[in-house]
Scaffold this active site. Structure first.
Site, PDB file in Angstrom:
ATOM      1  N   GLU A 595      -4.809 -10.102  27.521  1.00  0.00           N
ATOM      2  CA  GLU A 595      -4.726 -11.337  26.743  1.00  0.00           C
ATOM      3  C   GLU A 595      -5.608 -11.190  25.512  1.00  0.00           C
ATOM      4  OE1 GLU A 595      -5.468 -16.176  26.994  1.00  0.00           O
ATOM      5  OE2 GLU A 595      -6.094 -14.889  28.648  1.00  0.00           O
ATOM      6  N   ASN A 650      -1.966 -16.550  22.568  1.00  0.00           N
ATOM      7  CA  ASN A 650      -1.926 -18.010  22.679  1.00  0.00           C
ATOM      8  C   ASN A 650      -1.308 -18.619  21.428  1.00  0.00           C
ATOM      9  OD1 ASN A 650      -3.529 -18.915  25.233  1.00  0.00           O
ATOM     10  ND2 ASN A 650      -4.726 -17.220  24.351  1.00  0.00           N
ATOM     11  N   GLU A 682       1.671 -17.580  25.152  1.00  0.00           N
ATOM     12  CA  GLU A 682       1.127 -18.554  26.094  1.00  0.00           C
ATOM     13  C   GLU A 682       1.041 -19.916  25.408  1.00  0.00           C
ATOM     14  OE1 GLU A 682      -2.573 -17.254  27.636  1.00  0.00           O
ATOM     15  OE2 GLU A 682      -1.771 -15.441  28.592  1.00  0.00           O
ATOM     16  N   ASP A 712       0.218 -21.891  30.039  1.00  0.00           N
ATOM     17  CA  ASP A 712      -1.223 -21.707  30.230  1.00  0.00           C
ATOM     18  C   ASP A 712      -1.859 -23.000  30.738  1.00  0.00           C
ATOM     19  OD1 ASP A 712      -3.598 -20.399  30.238  1.00  0.00           O
ATOM     20  OD2 ASP A 712      -3.906 -20.488  28.068  1.00  0.00           O
ATOM     21  N   GLU A 769      -6.606 -17.546  36.288  1.00  0.00           N
ATOM     22  CA  GLU A 769      -7.649 -17.277  35.299  1.00  0.00           C
ATOM     23  C   GLU A 769      -9.032 -17.555  35.893  1.00  0.00           C
ATOM     24  OE1 GLU A 769      -5.969 -18.322  30.996  1.00  0.00           O
ATOM     25  OE2 GLU A 769      -6.027 -20.077  32.286  1.00  0.00           O
TER      26      GLU A 769
END
Length: 812
Positions: A595, A650, A682, A712, A769
């Site tokens: 990520e 993201n 995400e 997310d 996460e």
């Protein structure tokens, strides 16, 4: 019927001869006038065209009716007057059009076309005249002869005008006469009156002596036209002598004098001419009407300027009648000012409501011109326009421009009187929900009701305005804080009371911010800005509806503006950098992807957390550029990796609301060469829910490229289950807040277990996460979690590809 029978048995030869004579004379006159009209220009040329049109039109019309008088159908004829008159007008109008085309034409084609139009005029006049005949039964027409008559009129008329323009006057006159007579008699040969019988209709007139009289008048008019043409031709060959010039000048002077007298008599303004001593030398009738002198005594010549001033002063309501000495001194001062070259312009309001504008303009030799004008309507219109310019059309409150002037006036007054006033910024809460739920019509009613409430009971020194949309503002001049608090309480009562419209009943609420002069600002801009800052503070705090400005608010605003400027600078100077956090499979412990995380080392401030600068980037509009840079940089890095791991990027809510995101993703993949299957975007539930249909449309377009879409922070949004139903996400990420408490909190463990079970039933991979301990990893493995991410597996940092397992070198 044979031609012999038609001309000699069906017609009276005497009238045929008369018709031919009239036709030939009128044709000759038309050709002469036509050539003369061609030489003239401007308005004179138009006048000659008109005279020519009248001559030829009247000639065509007279020839027709004399020819009809010559006709012997076996019974007397009568005519309908209106159609008869219309046929004359048609001949003049269409004939004039053809003449104008020939005169203004540039070549033979234009001249022939003008003559052809005249031929059409002959035909139109003829058949309109025939339609005016009052008879029983019906005329039987020979279509072939009708066509031949029209064609003959058009061709001969065109040839006549071409010959006329080349100086062939007699030939042109003969051709034109043939066009008129040929068209008429050929068209008459096409008419069969055998089935007709006489019929007397009310209002019809016999042709008889009327036609003979028209013929004689026509001959006289045509003769006069030809004579005037010849006379004018001779007059142009001579030079006007001095006596004629002086006579023309005298006539012109008399004409101008008459026009001037007429203009001054009928002009709307009153006009006065004073000499250097202030004695009235000339005035128009309007002056007597404005001053109000008695009828029969409207000659004011000889009046002194002070006499007129006293008369007007007696009628004015805004002046106090002074003694003779004061009036004389004031008038003498004005006279001296005008003699010195000064121009005066002022208004006086009369007792009867009229508003008189007076202007004094100096002229040569010490005199001056005074004009008086009744501008009552203009002033009223100006007042109405001013009212519209300074009032909000929906609520009738003051608008932004008027409120700014009110603040400026309060500032000027407060500086002189050393007083205080407060500026209140007001913003309605949840007003968009009212518009969305009930429609804009209900929203407008709510604004009207609030405007009426806010303006009701306003006292001296209090102002309320609507600045636009759901923004209002107020101003209060006060001497004590108690009076200010009482005013604010009245505003709150108006804003927070329930509103009943025609259709629904709604609750109203607002946030208010107060800034006070001079403590919170010494100018309008600063006061309004500080009141807005206080209002935003009240809106941000759940339990407050009113907030006073504090200096710390300004400091926070400056800090946010400074950070926004640095964000734009960092975007331009490549001041951001990326770090990556590893993602691993729970079952195999192998790396599945990374990520990407954004980092900003702000000059002079150090590393700034994304939780601080991302919201400011969204507010300032920089997030779109930053997001595009992150996407492009991450895809370029991933394309250079030796192993085909996925990279997760993201996407902010602002980006997800922009349709351009689709093209951005497509362009980045093409430019970097990264396979779409290796990119994962995400998105959060909150970013989708802002405009769900638009966001899901954008995500579907991106997913169609082969890019993976992950949700997310799952479980922290508005409607997680509905989100899974609305869109087929490729992966679900459980928020770290659930993972952090999974060891100790049974409720959190149950929620995580339920999430995993739900995702397993949907066959959607799950990534947890924030995994920081082995116990958390073991529990997630036992519950069937697919992938994990967190400090236990690796901190965000720069990827070091020297190791086979591609570790991440932490940044501390």
């Amino acid at each position: 019927m044979s031609l012999f029978e038609f001309f000699f048995l069906a017609h009276d030869a005497r009238f045929v001869a008369l018709a031919a004579a009239v036709c030939l004379v009128s044709a000759y006159g038309c050709i002469c006038l036509l050539r003369h009209a061609r030489l003239a220009t401007g308005m004179i040329g138009l006048a000659w065209i008109g005279v020519t049109a009248f001559a030829v039109g009247f000639g065509i019309w007279t020839t027709h009716f004399i020819g009809m008088l010559a006709l012997r159908p076996g019974f007397p004829l009568a005519y309908e007057p209106w159609l008869t008159t219309a046929s004359l007008l048609i001949a003049v109008a269409l004939g004039g059009l053809g003449i104008a085309m020939a005169v203004r034409g540039q070549g033979v084609a234009d001249q022939f076309l003008g003559g052809a139009v005249l031929g059409i005029a002959i035909a139109c006049m003829h058949f309109t005249g025939m339609a005016a005949v009052v008879l029983g039964g019906g005329i039987v027409w020979n279509i072939g002869l009708i066509a031949a008559s029209v064609i003959a009129g058009i061709v001969l008329g065109g040839l006549a005008f071409v010959a006329a323009m080349r100086g062939r006057t007699l030939l042109a006159a003969l051709l034109l006469a043939l066009a008129i007579c040929g068209m008429h008699f050929t068209a008459m040969a096409a008419a069969d009156f055998s089935r007709c019988f006489p019929l007397h209709a009310p209002g019809s007139a016999p042709i008889g002596w009327i036609s003979v009289g028209v013929a004689l008048v026509s001959l006289l008019l045509l003769g006069a036209a030809i004579f005037s043409m010849v006379l004018d031709k001779h007059e142009h060959r001579r030079t006007l002598n001095e006596q004629a010039r002086q006579l023309a000048d005298a006539n012109r002077i008399a004409e101008v004098t008459g026009l001037l007298e007429m203009a001054t008599t009928h002009m709307a303004q009153g006009l006065c001419l004073f000499d250097s001593k202030g004695i009235l030398q000339f005035h128009n009738r309007r002056i007597a009407e404005l001053v109000g002198t008695p009828k029969g005594n409207d000659n004011l010549v000889g009046w002194h300027f002070r006499d007129l001033s006293i008369a007007l002063q007696a009628l004015a309501q805004d002046l106090v009648v002074a003694g003779p000495e004061d009036v004389e001194q004031r008038v003498d001062a004005m006279i001296a000012s005008i003699r010195g070259g000064a121009t005066s312009d002022y208004l006086r309001t009369m007792r009867d409501g009229r508003i008189i504008r007076m202007q004094h303009s100096p002229i040569a030799h010490g005199g001056w011109v005074t004009t008086l004008d009744d501008v009552t309507e203009q002033q009223r219109t100006h007042a109405e326009i001013t009212q519209m310019a300074y009032r909000d059309s929906l609520t009738n409150l003051l608008n932004r421009a008027a409120f700014d002037e009110a603040v400026d006036f309060a500032l000027a007054t407060a500086r002189v009187n050393h007083s205080n006033f407060a500026v209140i910024a007001i913003d309605l809460d949840r007003f968009k929900e009212i518009n969305d739920s009930f429609g804009h019509a209900v929203g407008d009613q709510v604004l009207k009701i609030l405007g009426a409430r806010l303006s009701a009971g306003l006292r001296e020194g209090e102002v309320v305005a609507r600045l636009g949309g759901d923004e209002f503002a107020a101003l209060k001049t006060f001497t004590s804080m108690d009076s200010l608090r009482a005013f604010l309480t009245r505003i709150e009562d108006a804003l927070f009371a329930r509103i009943q419209t025609d259709k629904v009943s709604v609750n109203s609420a607002a946030s208010m911010g107060v800034a006070i002069f001079p403590d919170d600002g010494g100018d309008r801009s600063r006061l309004l800005n500080n009141a807005d800052l206080a209002m935003y503070r009240a809106k941000a705090e759940f339990d407050r509806r009113l907030c006073y400005y504090e200096k710390t608010m300004d400091e926070q605003a400056r800090q946010r503006r400074s950070m926004a400027q640095d964000l734009w600078l960092a975007l331009e100077t490549d001041g951001f950098h990326l770090v990556y956090q590893v993602q691993k499979s729970v079952s195999t412990n192998l790396v599945t992807g990374y990520e990407v995380l954004l980092r900003w080392d702000r000059p002079g401030h150090g590393l700034v957390p994304p939780s601080e600068f991302i919201p400011i980037a969204e507010e300032s509009g920089a997030i779109a550029g930053i997001g595009a840079w992150v996407l492009r940089k991450a895809c370029a890095d991933a394309a250079a990796w030796p192993d085909p791991y996925k990279v997760a990027v993201n996407v902010s809510g602002v980006q997800l609301g922009q349709i351009e995101l689709i093209e951005t993703v497509r362009d980045v993949l093409l430019q970097t060469g990264l396979a779409p299957a290796r990119l994962e975007l995400e998105v959060t539930e909150t970013s989708i829910i802002a405009d769900k249909p638009r966001a899901l449309h954008i995500l579907r377009q991106i997913k169609a490229m082969g890019v993976s879409i992950a949700i997310d922070d799952f479980g922290t949004g508005y409607s997680s289950i509905d989100m899974l139903r609305s869109f087929p996400f490729d992966r679900i990420k459980i928020d770290r807040s659930f993972v952090a408490e999974v060891e100790l909190n049974e409720r959190s463990r149950a929620i995580v277990r339920a999430m995993l079970a739900l995702c397993q039933s949907l066959s959607v991979p799950v990534l947890a996460e924030g995994v920081e301990t082995q116990a958390q990893l073991d529990l997630l493995r036992a519950e069937g979690c697919t992938e994990v991410q967190g400090y236990l597996l690796g901190r965000p940092g720069v990827i070091d590809w020297s190791d086979d397992v591609a570790p991440v070198r932490g940044l501390g």
